[in-house]
Design an enzyme around this catalytic site. Sequence first.
Site, short mmCIF file in Angstrom:
data_model
loop_
_atom_site.label_atom_id
_atom_site.label_comp_id
_atom_site.label_asym_id
_atom_site.label_seq_id
_atom_site.Cartn_x
_atom_site.Cartn_y
_atom_site.Cartn_z
N GLY A 109 0.72 -1.38 0.19
CA GLY A 109 0.09 0.16 -0.08
C GLY A 109 0.83 1.16 -0.28
O GLY A 109 0.12 2.45 0.18
N ASP A 160 -0.67 -5.69 -8.28
CA ASP A 160 -1.95 -5.26 -8.46
C ASP A 160 -3.01 -6.19 -7.91
O ASP A 160 -2.93 -7.14 -8.52
CB ASP A 160 -2.19 -4.62 -9.93
CG ASP A 160 -3.65 -4.31 -10.16
OD1 ASP A 160 -4.49 -4.61 -9.16
OD2 ASP A 160 -3.78 -3.51 -10.99
N ILE A 188 -4.63 -1.18 1.77
CA ILE A 188 -4.78 -0.76 0.46
C ILE A 188 -6.52 -0.73 0.41
O ILE A 188 -7.29 -1.42 1.22
CB ILE A 188 -4.58 -1.63 -0.76
CG1 ILE A 188 -5.25 -3.12 -0.43
CG2 ILE A 188 -3.06 -1.72 -0.87
CD1 ILE A 188 -4.65 -3.99 -1.55
N TYR A 251 -18.53 8.95 3.04
CA TYR A 251 -17.66 7.73 3.18
C TYR A 251 -18.49 6.65 2.57
O TYR A 251 -17.78 5.59 1.87
CB TYR A 251 -17.16 7.25 4.59
CG TYR A 251 -15.99 6.55 4.61
CD1 TYR A 251 -14.71 7.04 4.08
CD2 TYR A 251 -16.00 5.32 5.31
CE1 TYR A 251 -13.82 6.11 4.12
CE2 TYR A 251 -14.94 4.52 5.30
CZ TYR A 251 -13.70 4.93 4.74
OH TYR A 251 -12.72 4.21 5.01
N LYS A 258 -15.58 -1.56 5.19
CA LYS A 258 -14.54 -1.15 6.16
C LYS A 258 -15.27 -2.01 7.43
O LYS A 258 -14.54 -2.73 8.10
CB LYS A 258 -14.35 0.14 6.50
CG LYS A 258 -13.64 0.81 5.68
CD LYS A 258 -12.00 0.13 5.53
CE LYS A 258 -10.96 1.28 4.69
NZ LYS A 258 -10.08 0.65 4.32
N THR A 289 -4.22 11.94 2.25
CA THR A 289 -3.34 10.93 0.96
C THR A 289 -3.96 10.86 -0.08
O THR A 289 -5.07 11.55 -0.56
CB THR A 289 -3.29 9.54 1.98
OG1 THR A 289 -4.80 9.00 2.05
CG2 THR A 289 -2.71 9.52 3.15
N1 NAD Z 1 -6.45 8.54 4.53
C1 NAD Z 1 -7.26 8.36 5.51
O1 NAD Z 1 -7.83 9.51 5.83
C2 NAD Z 1 -7.57 7.09 6.02
C3 NAD Z 1 -8.15 6.88 6.80
C4 NAD Z 1 -8.55 5.62 7.77
C5 NAD Z 1 -8.08 4.46 6.90
N2 NAD Z 1 -7.29 4.60 5.54
C6 NAD Z 1 -6.96 3.61 4.77
O2 NAD Z 1 -5.76 3.31 4.83
C7 NAD Z 1 -5.23 2.64 3.54
C8 NAD Z 1 -4.12 3.31 2.91
O3 NAD Z 1 -4.67 4.47 2.15
P1 NAD Z 1 -3.86 5.84 2.43
O4 NAD Z 1 -4.93 6.74 2.93
O5 NAD Z 1 -2.60 5.72 2.77
O6 NAD Z 1 -3.85 6.03 0.72
P2 NAD Z 1 -2.92 5.90 -0.13
O7 NAD Z 1 -3.37 6.39 -1.50
O8 NAD Z 1 -1.41 6.36 0.04
O9 NAD Z 1 -2.80 4.31 -0.44
C9 NAD Z 1 -3.77 3.39 -1.14
C10 NAD Z 1 -2.94 2.42 -1.61
O10 NAD Z 1 -3.68 1.23 -2.31
C11 NAD Z 1 -3.28 0.80 -3.18
N3 NAD Z 1 -4.30 0.10 -4.10
C12 NAD Z 1 -5.33 0.58 -4.82
N4 NAD Z 1 -5.98 -0.53 -5.56
C13 NAD Z 1 -4.92 -1.28 -5.58
C14 NAD Z 1 -4.77 -2.66 -6.37
N5 NAD Z 1 -5.68 -3.21 -7.06
N6 NAD Z 1 -3.87 -3.42 -5.83
C15 NAD Z 1 -2.94 -3.19 -5.01
N7 NAD Z 1 -3.06 -2.16 -4.54
C16 NAD Z 1 -3.93 -1.20 -4.70
C17 NAD Z 1 -2.89 2.05 -3.97
O11 NAD Z 1 -1.83 1.64 -4.76
C18 NAD Z 1 -2.20 2.76 -2.77
O12 NAD Z 1 -0.87 2.36 -2.61
C19 NAD Z 1 -6.75 2.38 2.93
O13 NAD Z 1 -7.22 1.11 3.33
C20 NAD Z 1 -7.67 3.40 3.56
O14 NAD Z 1 -8.98 3.32 3.42
C21 NAD Z 1 -7.05 5.90 5.05
#
Ligand code: NAD
Length: 350
Positions: A109, A160, A188, A251, A258, A289
Amino acid sequence: MPSLLDWKTDTTLSVGKGATVQQFVAKLGDDQLQIEVAPWGEGHLRINGREIAHIDDAKDRRQAFRAIKLIADRYVETHMTKSNGKTSPPSLPTVKAKLLEGKKGLIVGVANENSIAWGCAKAFRALGAEVAITYLNDKAKKYVDPLARALESPIVMPLDVSKPGQMEAVFERITKEWGKLDYVVHSIAFSPKEALQGRVVDVSREGFATTMDVSCWTFIRMAHLAEPLMRKGGTLFTMSYYGSQMVVKNYNIMGVAKAALECAVRYIAAELGPKGIRVHAISPGPLATRAASGIPEFDALLDKAKAKAPARSLVSIDDVGAATAFLAHDAARLITGETLYIDGGYHIID
Ligand SMILES: NC(=O)c1ccc[n+]([C@@H]2O[C@H](COP(=O)([O-])OP(=O)(O)OC[C@H]3O[C@@H](n4cnc5c(N)ncnc54)[C@H](O)[C@@H]3O)[C@@H](O)[C@H]2O)c1
């Protein structure tokens, strides 16, 4: 490898201090980098006066200088923005106690240096763990490569999760090279725009299936593939969000995914617990992000989080990384099946 910076002795150093401690300076754009090394093997790296790294276990001044110079080079590689060559805020943690030394894990991720997965990767590595990481595709590779170098990752592979066989290939390589796994961080999520930005009641079968597949099932599958590699136990992590429990504006279907993810965490924790494998969902407060940019009015969510959280503060990816790394430590061996909120206490307030 030649240094990326042109280090010069700092001639402004006062004579008394200069007798024992040596300073070197280098410029990078508008930024001033400074190395200070002492004959007893201590070294500091400062950028614009702020300490970025510190070592105290080198043999002598020369070795301290070499080690700190390497850290500076990695810092520059990692933080130089493509457009103007300026550095962004420092983020190389220096931790003396290598509490996760000997542990090997997979972090999925990391898209860029704002990713929550990157916060986790930094924390695990700083504590001495080895980190295998993946990148989504060739386009993502150029952003992930410098981060992988900073982590000294021995395994860097494309993944992926929607491409058949790619996840298996990552675990096969880990099996071949490490023969074991101590932790996995699944960070991810994905939902097609029309599914994410519409009402839950309107979601199409395809939008629902894709959201659940990438954001939930892949964690279940990673747990399945990790199980035989965690013969001496291990810890599995996934990233969730408060929108699983409460209706959070915008959301939408991701909240449903989730909720399923957090539930999967509990079932898998119960199933794998007897083997010493622990399973957690980490639930960070909102972070700016790339994934978050797909959520409309995200700025309002950030403002609300800051105002309502008892800590009156937004969380950082480093906060998330530190808490996740703690749960991977043996000291947390009797904690499992949790959804751990890293949100400044937001979730306890009405
Ligand atoms: N940003 C926030 O506010 C927040 C809050 C709570 C939870 N999250 C969760 O944290 C996790 C990471 O997200 P983030 O905020 O760091 O954003 P980010 O965009 O940096 O990371 C998301 C990742 O998902 C990967 N991804 C998407 N589709 C994919 C696929 N088909 N195969 C492999 N990888 C894939 C992307 O390449 C990316 O690296 C997610 O599960 C997100 O829901 C985010």
